[in-house]
Design a protein around this motif. Sequence first.
Motif, short mmCIF file in Angstrom:
data_model
loop_
_atom_site.label_atom_id
_atom_site.label_comp_id
_atom_site.label_asym_id
_atom_site.label_seq_id
_atom_site.Cartn_x
_atom_site.Cartn_y
_atom_site.Cartn_z
N ARG A 21 0.83 -1.21 0.00
CA ARG A 21 0.00 0.00 0.00
C ARG A 21 0.86 1.26 0.00
O ARG A 21 0.57 2.22 -0.72
CB ARG A 21 -0.92 -0.01 1.22
N LEU A 22 1.91 1.25 0.83
CA LEU A 22 2.81 2.40 0.87
C LEU A 22 3.48 2.62 -0.48
O LEU A 22 3.65 3.76 -0.94
CB LEU A 22 3.87 2.21 1.96
N PHE A 23 3.86 1.52 -1.13
CA PHE A 23 4.50 1.62 -2.44
C PHE A 23 3.53 2.20 -3.48
O PHE A 23 3.90 3.07 -4.27
CB PHE A 23 4.98 0.23 -2.88
N ILE A 24 2.28 1.74 -3.43
CA ILE A 24 1.27 2.25 -4.37
C ILE A 24 1.01 3.73 -4.13
O ILE A 24 0.90 4.52 -5.07
CB ILE A 24 -0.04 1.43 -4.24
N ILE A 25 0.93 4.12 -2.84
CA ILE A 25 0.68 5.52 -2.50
C ILE A 25 1.83 6.39 -2.99
O ILE A 25 1.62 7.48 -3.54
CB ILE A 25 0.48 5.68 -0.99
N PRO B 252 2.80 11.61 -6.87
CA PRO B 252 3.17 12.67 -7.82
C PRO B 252 2.07 13.00 -8.82
O PRO B 252 1.77 14.18 -9.07
CB PRO B 252 4.42 12.11 -8.51
N ALA B 253 1.47 11.94 -9.38
CA ALA B 253 0.39 12.17 -10.35
C ALA B 253 -0.82 12.81 -9.69
O ALA B 253 -1.45 13.72 -10.25
CB ALA B 253 -0.01 10.85 -11.01
N LEU B 254 -1.14 12.35 -8.47
CA LEU B 254 -2.29 12.91 -7.74
C LEU B 254 -2.05 14.37 -7.38
O LEU B 254 -2.95 15.22 -7.50
CB LEU B 254 -2.56 12.09 -6.48
N ALA B 255 -0.82 14.69 -6.96
CA ALA B 255 -0.49 16.08 -6.60
C ALA B 255 -0.59 16.99 -7.82
O ALA B 255 -1.14 18.10 -7.73
CB ALA B 255 0.91 16.13 -6.01
N ILE B 256 -0.07 16.53 -8.95
CA ILE B 256 -0.16 17.32 -10.18
C ILE B 256 -1.61 17.52 -10.57
O ILE B 256 -2.02 18.62 -10.96
CB ILE B 256 0.64 16.64 -11.32
N TYR B 257 -2.43 16.48 -10.48
CA TYR B 257 -3.85 16.57 -10.82
C TYR B 257 -4.56 17.59 -9.94
O TYR B 257 -5.35 18.41 -10.43
CB TYR B 257 -4.50 15.20 -10.68
N ILE B 258 -4.27 17.58 -8.64
CA ILE B 258 -4.93 18.49 -7.71
C ILE B 258 -4.56 19.94 -7.99
O ILE B 258 -5.42 20.81 -8.08
CB ILE B 258 -4.59 18.11 -6.25
N PHE B 259 -3.26 20.20 -8.15
CA PHE B 259 -2.79 21.58 -8.29
C PHE B 259 -2.97 22.14 -9.70
O PHE B 259 -3.12 23.36 -9.87
CB PHE B 259 -1.32 21.69 -7.87
N VAL B 260 -2.96 21.26 -10.70
CA VAL B 260 -3.06 21.74 -12.09
C VAL B 260 -4.49 21.71 -12.60
O VAL B 260 -4.87 22.55 -13.43
CB VAL B 260 -2.15 20.90 -13.00
#
Length: 301
Positions: free
Chosen positions: A5-9, A14-22
């Motif tokens: 789970r930690l590896f998946i997170i 990075p992709a989730l952060a970019i999606y949220i901010f962009v």
Amino acid sequence: MHKNRLFIIRCLFPALAIYIFVFAYPTLRTIIMSFFNMKTISTSIKHWKFAGINNYLHVFQAPIFRQSLLNIMRIWFLSGAITIFLSLFFAVILTGNIRGKQFFKSVIYMPNVISVIALGNMWLHYVFNYKYGLLKTFFSSLNMTGLASIQWTSPDFIFYAMNIAYSFGMIGYFMLIYVSGIERIPAEILESATIDGAGRFRSFISITFPLLKDVNKTVFTLWTVRVVGFFALSKVFSPIDSSPQTITPMVYAYEAMFGADFVSVEGRIGIAASACVVMTVIIVVMFLLSNALTKGDHYEF
């Protein structure tokens, strides 16, 4: 399991952060801004003035915005019919056994690698020019004086000229999508139809087109997104002021953001945000409509 789970997170962060901010944050902020008035886009939140739905009322009561919605619907239907038909037509031809098909694919796709501004100016100043344009020269050489005298850049024809230029630039893009869809259809299916006596047209109607159901759904959605974002050619084909015949909702939002005679100065940022929200809703509705129209059995091959 915990380590997985930690590896998946870590991989998704990075992709989730970019999606949220962009994407997510600008979208949410635009929706909120559409209910407020502010002087500039960088105005502090504490200086925002609540406007409720007044910005939306202003947008839908503005004749120029209603005209832009009508224009975008006409572009969607008119250019869509031309673009999708020719894209599918060329895709069917170029997936057959013809010589030099890679060359023809490159030629048809070429307009997509050219700047939209350059492409629009080519059509506007070279093809549609009523004094020495390509169309005038061509029809004059055939003694077709009626067609040669058409002023494509006049208010009566500028909308249709813009649609022709837009379709010309889009055909190659959607052609490649159809080519990829046709090429994944097993050759054995088409060969069996040929052995059974089906001609090229019959095979297309009974086999190829039904198996392109998912591809058509993708094309429908992508076409809607591109048309709603129609901007550059609208500005090229109305170089001085935004013409009612060529203005689109995206241009209206742009002019509202940076100032124009047809948008009030007070609260113009909120007005621009509300126009953008309306365009987003249109895309969502068209996406849901495409899903509804393509529901049913899916062919597996």
